[in-house]
Every structure is written in C-alpha cells, then in structure tokens.
Design an enzyme around this catalytic site. Structure first.
Site, PDB file in Angstrom:
ATOM      1  N   HIS B 258      52.509 -12.683  55.728  1.00  0.00           N
ATOM      2  CA  HIS B 258      53.717 -11.993  55.284  1.00  0.00           C
ATOM      3  C   HIS B 258      53.366 -11.102  54.079  1.00  0.00           C
ATOM      4  CE1 HIS B 258      57.626 -11.445  53.427  1.00  0.00           C
ATOM      5  NE2 HIS B 258      58.229 -12.034  54.427  1.00  0.00           N
ATOM      6  N   ARG B 306      55.444  -8.126  58.499  1.00  0.00           N
ATOM      7  CA  ARG B 306      54.684  -9.011  59.391  1.00  0.00           C
ATOM      8  C   ARG B 306      54.415  -8.272  60.702  1.00  0.00           C
ATOM      9  NH1 ARG B 306      58.708 -13.909  60.280  1.00  0.00           N
ATOM     10  NH2 ARG B 306      60.307 -13.031  58.918  1.00  0.00           N
ATOM     11  N   LYS B 309      57.273  -6.869  63.142  1.00  0.00           N
ATOM     12  CA  LYS B 309      58.563  -6.788  62.448  1.00  0.00           C
ATOM     13  C   LYS B 309      58.794  -5.322  62.090  1.00  0.00           C
ATOM     14  CE  LYS B 309      60.731  -9.891  60.460  1.00  0.00           C
ATOM     15  NZ  LYS B 309      62.114 -10.362  60.712  1.00  0.00           N
ATOM     16  N   ASP B 312      60.370  -1.762  56.286  1.00  0.00           N
ATOM     17  CA  ASP B 312      61.386  -2.069  55.273  1.00  0.00           C
ATOM     18  C   ASP B 312      60.857  -1.504  53.963  1.00  0.00           C
ATOM     19  OD1 ASP B 312      62.783  -3.226  53.171  1.00  0.00           O
ATOM     20  OD2 ASP B 312      62.922  -5.199  54.103  1.00  0.00           O
ATOM     21  N   CYS B 314      61.085  -2.225  50.909  1.00  0.00           N
ATOM     22  CA  CYS B 314      60.554  -3.054  49.818  1.00  0.00           C
ATOM     23  C   CYS B 314      59.066  -3.341  50.001  1.00  0.00           C
ATOM     24  CB  CYS B 314      61.357  -4.331  49.630  1.00  0.00           C
ATOM     25  SG  CYS B 314      61.315  -5.481  50.995  1.00  0.00           S
ATOM     26  N   TYR B 315      58.576  -3.265  51.249  1.00  0.00           N
ATOM     27  CA  TYR B 315      57.141  -3.485  51.447  1.00  0.00           C
ATOM     28  C   TYR B 315      56.308  -2.312  50.951  1.00  0.00           C
ATOM     29  CZ  TYR B 315      58.666  -7.543  53.975  1.00  0.00           C
ATOM     30  OH  TYR B 315      59.259  -8.736  54.289  1.00  0.00           O
ATOM     31  N   ASP B 374      66.415  -0.632  52.213  1.00  0.00           N
ATOM     32  CA  ASP B 374      65.494  -1.176  53.205  1.00  0.00           C
ATOM     33  C   ASP B 374      65.167  -0.102  54.253  1.00  0.00           C
ATOM     34  OD1 ASP B 374      64.734  -2.291  55.666  1.00  0.00           O
ATOM     35  OD2 ASP B 374      65.995  -4.053  55.499  1.00  0.00           O
ATOM     36  N   ASP B 381      70.435  -1.647  47.226  1.00  0.00           N
ATOM     37  CA  ASP B 381      70.677  -2.758  46.309  1.00  0.00           C
ATOM     38  C   ASP B 381      69.614  -2.679  45.220  1.00  0.00           C
ATOM     39  OD1 ASP B 381      68.287  -4.167  47.201  1.00  0.00           O
ATOM     40  OD2 ASP B 381      69.406  -4.648  49.011  1.00  0.00           O
ATOM     41  N   HIS B 384      65.890  -3.561  46.333  1.00  0.00           N
ATOM     42  CA  HIS B 384      65.169  -2.505  47.049  1.00  0.00           C
ATOM     43  C   HIS B 384      64.944  -1.287  46.152  1.00  0.00           C
ATOM     44  CE1 HIS B 384      66.057  -4.899  50.680  1.00  0.00           C
ATOM     45  NE2 HIS B 384      64.919  -4.376  51.087  1.00  0.00           N
TER      46      HIS B 384
HETATM   47 ZN   LIG Z   1      63.352  -5.373  52.122  1.00  0.00          ZN
END
Ligand SMILES: [Zn+2]
Lengths: 511, 458
Positions: B258, B306, B309, B312, B314-315, B374, B381, B384
């Site tokens: 992850h 991952r 997946k 997003d 935040c990654y 995201d 938010d 993020h």
């Molecule tokens: Zn995220």
C-alpha cells in the site's frame, strides 16, 4: 395565528387616573409613580410645568435621595430638611423600573414586555420547577442515606428507595428538563436527566482562548463525552459505561479512546464475546471505512482465544463464523484494507490455513480476477503456512521449504488467471512472487510469457500484455540475453507502457 | 503573490495558441482487456471522468499554454483558513484527529507561501490543551495520546516555529510515553493498547529525531522486559517484515502492499541511517522500485495506492515522496565529487509531467469551494489539500543528498531545488520546497532540530 396577547398593543401612559396596566413594565411604572408623585408630575409636564413650590420640592427630594446632604454646610442642611418636611415627600420611594430588570426569555425578549397573564404563567412554571428541584433533592438525599444504610433519627426506620421512587424521579427529571427548556432554553442532556448518572460530575469540553479548528459539538455529543471524561478519570468499568461508549461510538466511531476504554470495560466485566460481536457486526456494517472497529475485533479475539484454544472444534466454529462475517463485509467493498488486515491476523491466530480459506479466496478471485487484495491474501495463506513454510522467510526471497507441488499448483493457477485478462497485473505479480519464493528460474515460464508478445521490434509487433513484456526483461536478463531485454525495455518506454518511461530507462542502465 | 481574484484573467489564455498535449495523457492506454469486472468498470469510469479535464476541454477553467489549469492559490489558502476556524457540527467525525487538521492546513499554507506565524498563538493554546501529562498529544481534549496525532501536532508546532511553540512539548513525558509504546517486536503501538503498524514506526522515528530524545528505554518500559533496550532497536527489521512479494510495503506483516505505508517505511529508514546504506540492506530495492513505478497510470497520470486500485491525489505525496528517498538509496548523487559544483540530475523515475497534469487538472476542486481532492467527482478536504500540494511540490523540485556528509554521519543533508528548464506549469504555480523525510518546510525542520539539539537529556 394565535390571538395576540394583551401586552402586544402599545399602551399610552394615561394622563390622569392610571388605567389597568397591560404589561409587567407598565404595572411596575404605576407602582413607582404612586410612590413618586413629584417625579410622575415632572414626567408628565416637564420641570417647567411645575409650580415653584413643586419644583423646589422635586429638586430637594432628588437631592435628598442622592444621600449627599452632609456635603452641605450645617445651615444649608437645616434649611433643606425643613423644606422637605413641609413638602411631605414620601420618605421611601421606589426606584424607577428599568425594562431589563426582569431579564430576557430564551428568545431574547425582555420579560418586562410580557403581558400580565403570560408573566403569571411564567412565574407558575418557575415555582413548579423549584418544587420539582426540591423533590429531586429529597430523592437524592434519600438515595444517599439508603446507600449508607442510615436510619431516620426520629422514627428509627431505615431509608429505602423503591423502584417506584426511581420511576417517579425519572418522570420528575423529564418534567424538569421540559421546564428548563421552556423557561431558559437550556437543554438537559439524556445523562443529566438520568438518575443513574447523578453521582458523576461531568468534565465539560473547554476551549482555550483562540483555539484552532474547534468543533461546535452537537449537544448530545458534548454531553456524553463530558461524562466519558469523568468516568474514565474515575477508572470506572461498569455496565452504564459500556452503554455510554456505545452511544459515543454511534456518533463518532473514529473516537479511538472510547474504543480502547470499551475494551477495558469488556475485560473487567467479562462480557461474553458473542454479545459483543453481535453488536460489533452491526456497527461494522454501518461504518465500513472505520479503522478502530477492526482493532477492537482483534483485541476481542486475543482476549477470547485462550478460552477456546483447548477445543479445536470451537476454534474451527469461531474461525468459520469470523470468515462468514468478513465475507459479508467484503461484499460491500472487496478491497477493504482493514477487513483484509484482520483476516490475515485471524488466519494466524485461529490457524485458518485450511482448504476452506483457500476455497473462499479462489471464489473471490473468480468474482473479480483483478482483486489484488484477494491475490495478496492467497500468497499469504499459501506461502506462510507454518505446516511447511520457513518462519520469517522474507516475502521476496526463496524459501526452500515450500513443497514443489505447491509451487507447481500456484504457477498453474496464476497462468490460468492471466489468460482471462492478460493486462491484469495482479496474477503477473503473483506469478513472479511464486517463482522467486519457489526458487524457480524465471525461464521456466519463458514460453508461456512469450505467447503474449509477437514480432517484437518489427512492423508486425503485437503485445497483448505490457506485464508480459516486463517479465520477459527479467527472463532475458537471467538467460544473459541482454539485447533482447533491452529491446523489451525500449518498446515498453516507446509504446506499450510509456508513463513508466523513467523506470524503463533506469532499468536499461542496470542491464 | 498571484491572486486570480485581483488580477483580471486575460481572455487570451483560453483562446491563445496552445501546444498540443501528448496523447499519452489524453487517450486510452494501448492495451485494454475485454473481460469486465468490478475493478475494470471502476477504472473505466475514472478515466472517463479524468479525460475531459486532461484534454483541457472545460471552458470554465483557465488553462496555460500547455493545457494545464492554473493553481488557484488564493482559493486554496482561503479554503484551508476555513478549516482552522470554528467547525460546524458534522466535523464531530474529526473530533479524534484535531492535530491532523492543524498540520494539514498549516503545511498546505506553507507550501503555498502563506505566512502562518499568525497562527502561532492559537496553535500553542490548542496544543497545550491536547497534551497529556503522561506524554504525547491526544486527538481531542481528554483523549488518549496517539502516535499519529502527536506526530501531526509536533509537525504543526515546527511549522509555526519559535521557542514558545517548541517549549510546549513535554519531552520527558514524551520519552516515557514512547517507551511504553515500544513493542518487543521492534515496532511501536499507535497508543497504549493500540495497534502496531508501519505508521507507528515512521511517526515515532520522526518524533524521536525532531525532539532529540534519548534512545535508552526507561526501566518500566514493557519492551525492556523482552530484552529490548533501545527505542530504535529492531525497528528496521520490523519495517523489513512489511515488504510483500509485490515489492511494496504493507501496513503490517502479511498484508497487502500500500502506497501510504511505502512512504512511512522509507521515511522511517531514512531517519535511522543514511538511505544508501540502510534501504538496500533492509529492503529488496529493485522489487520496491518496480512496484512503486507501477503506481502511475496513463492516461490519468496520477498514482494509485495499490495494484488495480484507482488513482487518488493523496498518493501524489505518499508515492511521489518515495522517489527522492529511493534515489538517495541508490546513491545516485553519492558518486559526485565534492569539489564539483552541484549538477542537477534531472532523470526522474516517474512521469513528472503526467503527475503534474493530474494534480492541476483532476486534483483541484474547480468549484467555488477551492482546495484539492482525491479525483474528479470528489469534494476537496484538508487531508487531500495538504498531500496533493505536497506531491506537487515534490514533483516540481529536485532533491540531492550531500556526498561528503553521507559518508560521515547518519543525518543526510538534503538539497531541494526547483527543476530547471521549461516546465508545463507557470512560474507562479511553483510551490515552496518541502523536506523529503519530514514533509514540512526544510527550514522549519532544521530550526526545531537545532533547538532540541541544544537540549540533550531533559
Ligand atoms: Zn486519497
């Protein structure tokens, strides 16, 4: 629309004989005027509208009422008092009523503006509340005495608190709460209303001056966490605290402290596991993304396991019911990280290295062959099985203890799944993992892998899986065929997986 | 500072000549299987949502000549400011993570160049309120101390800086508490009675190194009973147990690889020793690099957390911030001669253009709300906003490690400079640099460390 109250119409101050007062303020004004005849006359006619005698008397009376007469010379004082006596000013006069003297109601309206009937109604309620408070205090005193087994000094009888008394008190609290709300707009929370919580002095949330990111808590939450802080500080582990944690969790399941506290209560009270799990399952389904729930479940399993460890049947039954619940959770989100992490824990703890677990995982991979969480779990249950695996063998290194037939089986499994969707990375990663774990040469799948790539580097080039091309790089490196490996890397960077160009180029430098 | 609300936007920016966008970022990938499953459907939907933005087709958005939307600085700052004020009742869900809100907002504002010293007083008051006598900071008032919220609070205090802020931290109690959290297996519990995972390893390493805490375990530490005597003992091997067959890092041993845990693992190791020594010793680096590189998707350009997946925003931080540490672990700049003037190594392991396109096109909340998100379809938010910006900063800068120092001390000197040459983002959209390991401004990290370096013992 309800009919307008009497106080709603604005009454004029009458010229001569005062009429019936309409509001609280008017009535007070009339009483005031009765004790202040000169002031009333001045207010009506102005200072210059008074006769000379009246005016002197008015000024003198105002001066007397200031209480500063001794600042005058002796002679002047004597003259003043003489005049005051002659004018026969009432010796006591009421202060002029101020509209704010009665305070405001919960809507911010001055009570002075209330109609008289409305005002009486309010006074009645205040009286009623005071009586209820007295009765409630009586209840508390009796309860205290009963708990200390005290006896009535006069009659010698023991104090007892009956169920009816408690019920009556509960009703009383409800009435008090309704009155508090009605009169002052103050909400009595469900805990301050409950006699069972009387002995707890809540610790309210305070915020320092200028605090950042302060939350305007809903009343219910603010109250219950105030009680939580109090019982935690007192290290109380009782059924009522268990209920309190349930209440707070329903409002904010991310409150990790309340979860840890809840587990401590469960240990103290030795709550049966199944009771807790029944509740927890519901909460888990309600709050899918929550982290704390699964740590709590792990703590419960750790706590409960020693009691069943001696009975394999019971362990198996428990493992099976845990699996059923996890499968229910995974229907909602088949990649829920917390559920999977708990599943790995449960496999180790409850020894779920059996056919049932493998079958369950195969079922999930059949449903979505791209579910990498299921693939990852499969790798774990196959290659960490203590029945044959070397303890502590790293995931990316060869474990000679893995039986060959298991390696064969898993290689075939991955190959079969790749066929369904060759661009799916999960089984490719799995295949490589299995080969390394099993100590197999990557070349053992060379032919298989090459079938996804035709005529590389030529005009007729066909690639059905970029992951096959990636794997061929390692296969050719292993075989010492650097140029072929380099061609794969170039074609990956130029066409088949361009977004990873930086990686492919770096890999070329390592050949 | 550029402010779109003050500076009138020029109509030319939309109609003017614009360069063609590489189809890598605007077209379906060259290979797609026809088998349909839950995963492929979700992936297809995400691509469908990203494409119009990536193709610069939304007329309500201001694009630059490269077809990349402008960073709405002022809007984002205002959004973050709101999250530091009084929050309405639905924020009860964040009642156990208040220090996180503080860190996210303050770090986001620092990246955007906003002066955060105005928040020092309020932050100090809040921190004092959340600190427990038994060491550490709780998520809220009267809540148990937690490693994640303590980490976030210390970073927030570092960001606002100043001795007044540093002095709030009760170091002795903090040390005692960490000793209680140390697990015989090498890792750290997140709280007393809490879970052990890689986050704990990273948060503890950050706290210990920033505050210059003694490493000796207290005599009453439960780990001492198991023979452990040092706060850092066994931490590296705990991290090692979290690498998976895919090459990535899982939250706990046995779990799935992850992205967020990959950064925690590399960050933790980079604190324990120089990356080029410790990372290859502890982890299978080629497997890790392969897995990290597979996190970037086309055409989206963003990172996923991952295998299989979705991307997003935040990654951009969790995965993106791994790269400078990976580069350091390979000693890529270690071969440089000390007398040589620093030449910037511009090779990148991942597609910087793709990531920056994703962040500015898909990772911005283009509504009046502002902030970062995201992916398209999601609301912004604070979490993020902080991590998407942090990822953007990382993509805009180049990190080198100082060779000489690397050989002599564990503490590496990281140099973070803007990428030279033409970029697809405008100069005004360049963010401030961030510390590759601590994820706060470098100066803030240095000031706090220097302050506590002068305080060995308590
Ligand atoms: Zn995220």
């Amino acid at each position: 629309m309800p009919p307008k109250g009497k106080g709603a119409a604005k009454a004029k101050i009458p010229d001569s004989k005062p009429s019936e007062p309409q509001t609280v303020l008017q009535r007070a004004q009339q009483v005031y005027e009765a004790t202040n005849p000169l002031e009333a006359a001045r207010e009506q006619h102005g200072l210059n509208g008074l006769s000379t005698v009246e005016r002197t008397a008015y000024i003198n009376s105002e001066f007397v009422s200031t209480g500063t007469t001794d600042q005058l010379g002796k002679k002047a004082q004597k003259e003043l008092w003489k005049q005051v006596n002659e004018a026969s000013i009432p010796p006591r006069k009421l202060p002029k009523p101020k509209p704010e003297a009665w305070g405001k109601d919960k809507y911010g309206r001055n009570i002075a503006e209330y109609g008289l009937e409305q005002f009486h109604d309010r006074s009645d309620k205040i009286l009623q509340l005071a009586t209820l408070k007295l009765d409630s205090k009586e209840f508390r005193d009796t309860r205290y005495r009963a708990s200390r087994k005290l006896k009535n000094g006069l009659t010698g009888e023991s104090y007892v608190l009956t169920d009816e008394d408690i019920e009556a008190e509960k009703e009383r609290r409800k009435e008090m709460a309704a009155l508090m709300d009605d009169l002052y707009g103050e909400k009595m929370g469900s805990y301050s209303v409950d006699p069972a919580w009387d002995d707890v002095v809540p610790i309210p949330q305070t915020e320092p001056e200028g605090a950042l990111a302060a939350i305007a808590y809903p009343e219910d939450y603010a109250e219950s966490t105030s009680y939580l802080r109090a019982v935690m500080a007192a290290k109380e582990y009782s059924p009522r605290c268990l209920k309190l944690t349930e209440h707070i969790i329903s409002m904010n399941p991310a409150h990790y402290t309340v979860w840890l506290y809840r587990f401590a209560i469960i240990q103290h009270l030795d709550i049966p596991l199944l009771d807790e799990l029944t509740w927890l399952n519901e909460v888990s389904l309600d709050f899918q993304k929550n982290y704390q729930i699964w740590h709590h479940r792990q703590l419960l399993t750790d706590h409960y396991y020693p009691t069943i460890a001696g009975t394999p049947d019971q362990v198996k039954r428990f493992a099976s019911s845990e699996r059923d619940f996890m499968m229910e959770m995974l229907i909602e989100d088949a990649k829920n990280y917390h559920v999977w992490t708990y599943r790995q824990y449960a496999v180790r703890k409850l020894g779920m290295w059996d056919e049932d677990e493998l079958r369950s995982i195969s079922g999930m991979i059949n449903q979505d062959v791209r579910n990498n969480s299921a693939w990852s779990h499969r790798f774990f249950i196959v290659f960490s099985n203590p029945a044959y695996a070397t303890e502590g063998s790293h995931a990316t290194e060869h474990d000679p203890a893995i039986p060959a037939e298991i390696v064969d089986r898993e290689v075939e499994y991955a190959k079969e799944k790749i066929k369904l969707a060759p661009q799916n990375q999960s089984p490719w990663n799995y295949l490589k993992g299995v080969l390394v774990k099993g100590g197999r040469k990557l070349g053992s799948v060379r032919e298989y892998t090459e079938q996804y790539v035709d005529d590389l580097g030529q005009d007729t080039e066909q690639v059905r899986s970029s992951h096959a091309l990636d794997q061929l790089v390692d296969i050719y490196v292993e075989a010492g065929e650097k140029e072929k490996a380099d061609l794969c890397l170039r074609r990956l960077g130029e066409k088949w997986d361009r977004i990873r160009l930086g990686y492919w180029e770096w890999k070329r430098t390592t050949l | 500072m550029f402010d779109e609300e003050v500076v009138p936007s020029t109509a030319t920016s939309r109609t003017a000549y614009s360069l063609p966008i590489d189809p890598l970022y605007t077209a379906e990938p060259p290979i797609t299987d026809d088998l349909i499953s839950v995963t492929s459907t979700a992936q297809g939907n995400t691509v469908d949502q990203c494409l119009p933005l990536l193709k610069a087709q939304d007329n309500s958005i201001e694009y630059n000549i490269h077809g990349v939307p402008r960073l709405r600085r002022r809007k984002i700052i205002n959004y973050l400011k709101l999250t530091l004020g009084q929050l309405p009742a639905p924020f009860v869900a964040a009642d156990a993570s208040r220090p996180w809100s503080l860190y996210w907002a303050l770090n986001g504002m620092s990246l955007l160049g906003e002066d955060v010293s105005q928040y020092r007083e309020g932050l100090c008051a809040t921190a004092q309120h959340l600190q427990n006598d038994t060491g550490g900071f709780g998520g809220g008032f009267g809540q148990q101390s937690h490693l994640a919220t303590t980490y976030a609070m210390i970073l927030a205090l570092a960001i606002v800086g100043g001795e007044e802020a540093y002095a709030i931290i009760d170091r002795r109690a903090m040390w005692k508490w960490l000793c209680a959290l140390k697990h015989p297996g090498g890792g750290f519990q997140m709280s007393v009675g809490g879970e052990v995972d890689v986050r704990g390893a990273y948060c503890a390493a950050v706290i210990i190194s920033l505050l210059n805490l003694p490493l000796d375990l207290s005599s009453d530490s439960p780990a001492r009973a198991a023979g452990v005597t040092d706060l850092f003992a066994g931490l590296d091997s705990y991290v090692r147990r979290c690498q998976t067959y895919e090459g990535g890092i899982s939250g706990k041993p046995d779990a799935e690889a992850h992205g967020a845990y990959a950064f925690c693992a590399l960050g933790c190791l980079s604190i324990l020793d120089a990356p080029h020594r410790i990372i290859p010793r502890i982890l299978d680096v080629p497997r890790l690099i392969s897995w990290l590189s597979a996190r970037q998707y086309a055409p989206e350009g963003g990172f996923s957390g991952r295998t299989n997946k979705l991307v997003d925003g935040c990654y951009s931080h969790w995965v993106g911030a791994c790269w400078p540490l990976i580069q350091a672990s390979l000693g890529e700049s270690a071969s440089r001669q000390p007398e040589e003037s620093p030449t910037l190594e511009t090779h990148s392991f991942y597609d910087r253009e793709g990531l920056i396109r994703y962040i500015l096109s898909c990772g911005q909340d283009h509504s009046s709300r502002g902030g970062m998100r995201d992916k398209p379809g999601k609301r912004s938010d604070a979490y993020h906003t902080c991590y998407v910006l942090s990822g953007l900063s990382s993509a805009q800068h180049i990190v080198t490690t100082d060779t000489l120092r690397v050989e002599q001390v564990a503490n590496v000197t990281w140099t973070v400079l803007p990428h030279p040459g033409d970029q697809i983002y405008d100069q005004e959209d360049l963010l401030n640099p961030t510390d590759p390991v601590y994820a706060i401004p470098q100066g803030a990290r240095e000031d706090m460390m220097n302050f506590f370096l002068s305080k060995p013992g308590f």
